[in-house]
Design a protein around this motif. Structure first.
Motif, PDB file in Angstrom:
ATOM      1  N   ILE A 129       0.852  -1.189   0.000  1.00 40.63           N
ATOM      2  CA  ILE A 129       0.000   0.000   0.000  1.00 40.63           C
ATOM      3  C   ILE A 129       0.887   1.237   0.000  1.00 40.63           C
ATOM      4  O   ILE A 129       1.674   1.445   0.920  1.00 40.63           O
ATOM      5  N   SER A 130       0.764   2.042  -1.063  1.00 44.05           N
ATOM      6  CA  SER A 130       1.524   3.289  -1.121  1.00 44.05           C
ATOM      7  C   SER A 130       0.748   4.371  -0.374  1.00 44.05           C
ATOM      8  O   SER A 130      -0.476   4.366  -0.355  1.00 44.05           O
ATOM      9  N   ASN A 131       1.443   5.251   0.263  1.00 39.16           N
ATOM     10  CA  ASN A 131       0.848   6.426   0.905  1.00 39.16           C
ATOM     11  C   ASN A 131      -0.051   6.093   2.098  1.00 39.16           C
ATOM     12  O   ASN A 131      -0.820   6.926   2.546  1.00 39.16           O
ATOM     13  N   GLY A 132      -0.024   4.882   2.594  1.00 41.47           N
ATOM     14  CA  GLY A 132      -0.776   4.549   3.806  1.00 41.47           C
ATOM     15  C   GLY A 132      -2.273   4.451   3.613  1.00 41.47           C
ATOM     16  O   GLY A 132      -2.792   4.544   2.509  1.00 41.47           O
ATOM     17  N   GLN A 133      -2.966   4.251   4.714  1.00 42.82           N
ATOM     18  CA  GLN A 133      -4.416   4.068   4.682  1.00 42.82           C
ATOM     19  C   GLN A 133      -5.180   5.268   5.201  1.00 42.82           C
ATOM     20  O   GLN A 133      -6.385   5.364   5.019  1.00 42.82           O
ATOM     21  N   ASP A 134      -4.511   6.188   5.891  1.00 41.66           N
ATOM     22  CA  ASP A 134      -5.168   7.386   6.416  1.00 41.66           C
ATOM     23  C   ASP A 134      -4.971   8.525   5.428  1.00 41.66           C
ATOM     24  O   ASP A 134      -3.922   9.166   5.416  1.00 41.66           O
ATOM     25  N   LEU A 135      -5.979   8.752   4.601  1.00 40.23           N
ATOM     26  CA  LEU A 135      -5.864   9.753   3.542  1.00 40.23           C
ATOM     27  C   LEU A 135      -6.489  11.071   3.954  1.00 40.23           C
ATOM     28  O   LEU A 135      -7.564  11.095   4.554  1.00 40.23           O
ATOM     29  N   ARG A 136      -5.828  12.143   3.595  1.00 43.96           N
ATOM     30  CA  ARG A 136      -6.375  13.484   3.802  1.00 43.96           C
ATOM     31  C   ARG A 136      -7.015  13.944   2.502  1.00 43.96           C
ATOM     32  O   ARG A 136      -6.825  13.340   1.452  1.00 43.96           O
ATOM     33  N   GLU A 168      -5.855  13.345  -1.338  1.00 44.19           N
ATOM     34  CA  GLU A 168      -4.823  12.323  -1.421  1.00 44.19           C
ATOM     35  C   GLU A 168      -5.376  11.020  -1.971  1.00 44.19           C
ATOM     36  O   GLU A 168      -6.577  10.791  -1.982  1.00 44.19           O
ATOM     37  N   SER A 172      -4.118   6.575  -2.474  1.00 38.17           N
ATOM     38  CA  SER A 172      -3.205   5.498  -2.107  1.00 38.17           C
ATOM     39  C   SER A 172      -3.423   4.353  -3.084  1.00 38.17           C
ATOM     40  O   SER A 172      -4.560   4.044  -3.439  1.00 38.17           O
ATOM     41  N   SER A 182      -9.359   9.921  -1.392  1.00 40.82           N
ATOM     42  CA  SER A 182     -10.064  10.517  -0.255  1.00 40.82           C
ATOM     43  C   SER A 182     -11.519  10.823  -0.631  1.00 40.82           C
ATOM     44  O   SER A 182     -12.409  10.712   0.209  1.00 40.82           O
TER      45      SER A 182
END
Length: 88
Positions: A14-21, A24, A26, A70
Motif C-alpha cells: 500500500i503506497s501512501n498509507g491508509q489514512d488519507l487526507r 490524497e 493510495s 479521499s
C-alpha cells in the motif's frame, strides 16, 4: 488472513498509507507469491470488491492495482473495506 498450508499467498503493498487526507490517494498493489520458493507468481488478474461499513457491496473493479482516493472514502462515510481476489 492466510492459510499457511496453501502454497500460494497474496502480498499487498500500500503506497501512501491508509489514512488519507483531502485530495490524497493510495495505491494498493497485490502480488501472488509461492510460499516454498518465495518468488512472485505471474499470470494472475485481480478483482477488487468495495464494501461500506455495513458490508454491502458498493463497487467492483479489476486490474493490476487499486487506487483509493479521499473522495471515494468520503462518499462512504470515510470507511471502505476492500476484498481482493486473485484469479489465474
Amino acid at each position: 488472513m492466510s492459510d499457511e498450508t496453501d502454497v500460494l499467498y497474496l502480498h499487498v503493498a500500500i503506497s501512501n498509507g491508509q489514512d488519507l487526507r483531502e485530495g490524497e490517494s493510495s495505491t494498493v498493489t497485490p502480488t501472488v507469491y509461492n510460499r516454498h520458493t518465495e518468488q512472485a507468481v505471474s499470470g494472475y488478474t485481480f478483482q477488487y470488491t468495495e464494501l461500506d461499513n455495513l458490508l454491502e457491496v458498493v463497487g467492483k473493479t479489476e486490474g493490476k492495482n487499486y487506487v483509493m482516493t479521499s473522495e471515494k472514502l468520503a462518499e462512504h462515510g470515510n470507511h471502505l473495506n476492500i476484498i481482493i481476489n486473485a484469479t489465474a
